[in-house]
Design an enzyme around this catalytic site. Structure first.
Site, PDB file in Angstrom:
ATOM      1  CB  CYS A   1      -0.855  -0.045   1.262  1.00 37.62           C
ATOM      2  SG  CYS A   1      -1.766   1.466   1.617  1.00 37.62           S
TER       3      CYS A   1
ATOM      4  CB  CYS B   1      -2.906   4.668  -5.557  1.00 40.08           C
ATOM      5  SG  CYS B   1      -4.301   3.944  -4.652  1.00 40.08           S
ATOM      6  CB  THR B   2      -2.134  -0.971  -4.678  1.00 43.59           C
ATOM      7  OG1 THR B   2      -2.963  -0.589  -3.574  1.00 43.59           O
ATOM      8  CG2 THR B   2      -0.684  -0.960  -4.256  1.00 43.59           C
TER       9      THR B   2
HETATM   10  N1  DGL Z   1      -4.245   1.489  -2.462  1.00 46.48           N
HETATM   11  C1  DGL Z   1      -3.670   2.243  -1.381  1.00 46.48           C
HETATM   12  C2  DGL Z   1      -2.363   2.850  -1.801  1.00 46.48           C
HETATM   13  O1  DGL Z   1      -1.641   2.251  -2.570  1.00 46.48           O
HETATM   14  C3  DGL Z   1      -4.585   3.287  -0.833  1.00 46.48           C
HETATM   15  C4  DGL Z   1      -5.924   2.777  -0.430  1.00 46.48           C
HETATM   16  C5  DGL Z   1      -6.447   3.491   0.775  1.00 46.48           C
HETATM   17  O2  DGL Z   1      -6.629   4.723   0.702  1.00 46.48           O
HETATM   18  O3  DGL Z   1      -6.669   2.818   1.755  1.00 46.48           O
HETATM   19  O4  DGL Z   1      -2.034   3.914  -1.344  1.00 46.48           O
END
Ligand code: DGL
Length: 271
Positions: free
Chosen positions: A69, A188-189
């Protein structure tokens, strides 16, 4: 087992790439779905939640945990690596997903102008700027927070007009900051699920870089270099899915991220 931690479903895009490159390894995925999204949360909360997850994954036998993340990598990784690890499990390791990408990013751009898209937390942490400056000091980097994209993806609105509108708005904003950008990082994943939309909207000369493949390759290299960690890893090709929310919630929400039906287990995280 190799532990893969994420705030919710997003880390599944990283796990997918890892399982492809390391098919014989055992993985355990932990999604803190009950407390997701992390994107707008404070440093303290993200650090505390991530540390709880790392402790949990260590306790069930993961010698290596990847914070899959960006928000947790940006806000919690350094403190866990530099302060907590020595106290809780000096022989274990925790890695993030920002640095591996920043080591490679200079290879993608010709104009030396790169844009980073991410959550509010990732962007305000300036982690990408700081890491890229170490490896590629001559690159010019612009950033844009895209706070609407995670909720839209989590709600499986991948092709909804609202999602298209926000992708347009965020990409226009970052390109207005620097029209010479030729490489855009999906930092962001969740965003790889919107790859099709990005491709449709962006000018054809702009490359989109996401993290999965790079993280998987770097993890492979890390395990080859760190035999003492690798030797403690199970290699039966099994994947377990844990969530802090209900199994039903996870199994349903994971559908957009994973092509086979998932069986999830529910766990509690304590401080
Ligand atoms: N997918 C997460 C990232 O890579 C963010 C998701 C979230 O906001 O919880 O930052």
């Amino acid at each position: 087992m190799l532990g893969v931690f994420a705030s919710g479903f997003g880390g599944l895009t990283i796990l997918k790439a890892l399982a492809k490159v390391l098919p014989e390894y055992d993985f355990v995925y932990l999604g803190d779905n009950a407390r997701a999204p992390y994107g707008n949360r404070s440093f303290d909360s993200i650090y505390r939640y991530s540390l709880q997850a790392v402790n949990y994954l260590f306790s069930i036998g993961c010698p290596l945990v990847i914070l899959a993340c960006n928000t947790a990598s940006a806000k919690a990784l350094r403190t866990i690596q530099q302060i907590d690890l020595q106290k809780i499990a000096p022989d274990n390791r925790v890695l993030g997903i920002i640095r591996p990408l920043t080591e490679e990013i200079g290879k993608f751009t010709q104009t030396k102008c790169v844009g980073i898209l991410g959550t509010e937390g990732t962007i305000t942490s300036k982690s990408y700027l700081l890491e890229i400056a170490k490896f590629w000091p001559d690159l010019h980097i612009e950033q844009e927070a895209c706070p609407m994209l995670v909720p839209l993806v989590e709600n499986a609105l991948l092709e909804h007009p609202a999602t298209e509108m926000f992708v347009k708005e965020y990409t226009q904003k970052i390109l207005a900051k620097d029209p010479n950008i030729d490489t855009l990082v999906l930092g962001c994943t969740h965003y790889p699920l919107l790859q099709g939309l990005f491709l449709k909207i962006l000018p054809k000369n702009i490359k989109i870089v996401s993290q999965g493949g790079i993280i998987a390759q770097k993890t492979l290299e890390y395990l080859a270099k760190h035999k003492e960690i690798d030797a403690r890893m199970g290699k039966n090709g099994k994947i377990r899915f844990l969530t802090t929310d209900s199994p039903e919630f996870f199994e349903k929400g994971a559908k957009a991220f994973w092509n086979t039906q998932i069986k999830a287990e529910s766990i509690l995280l304590y401080s």
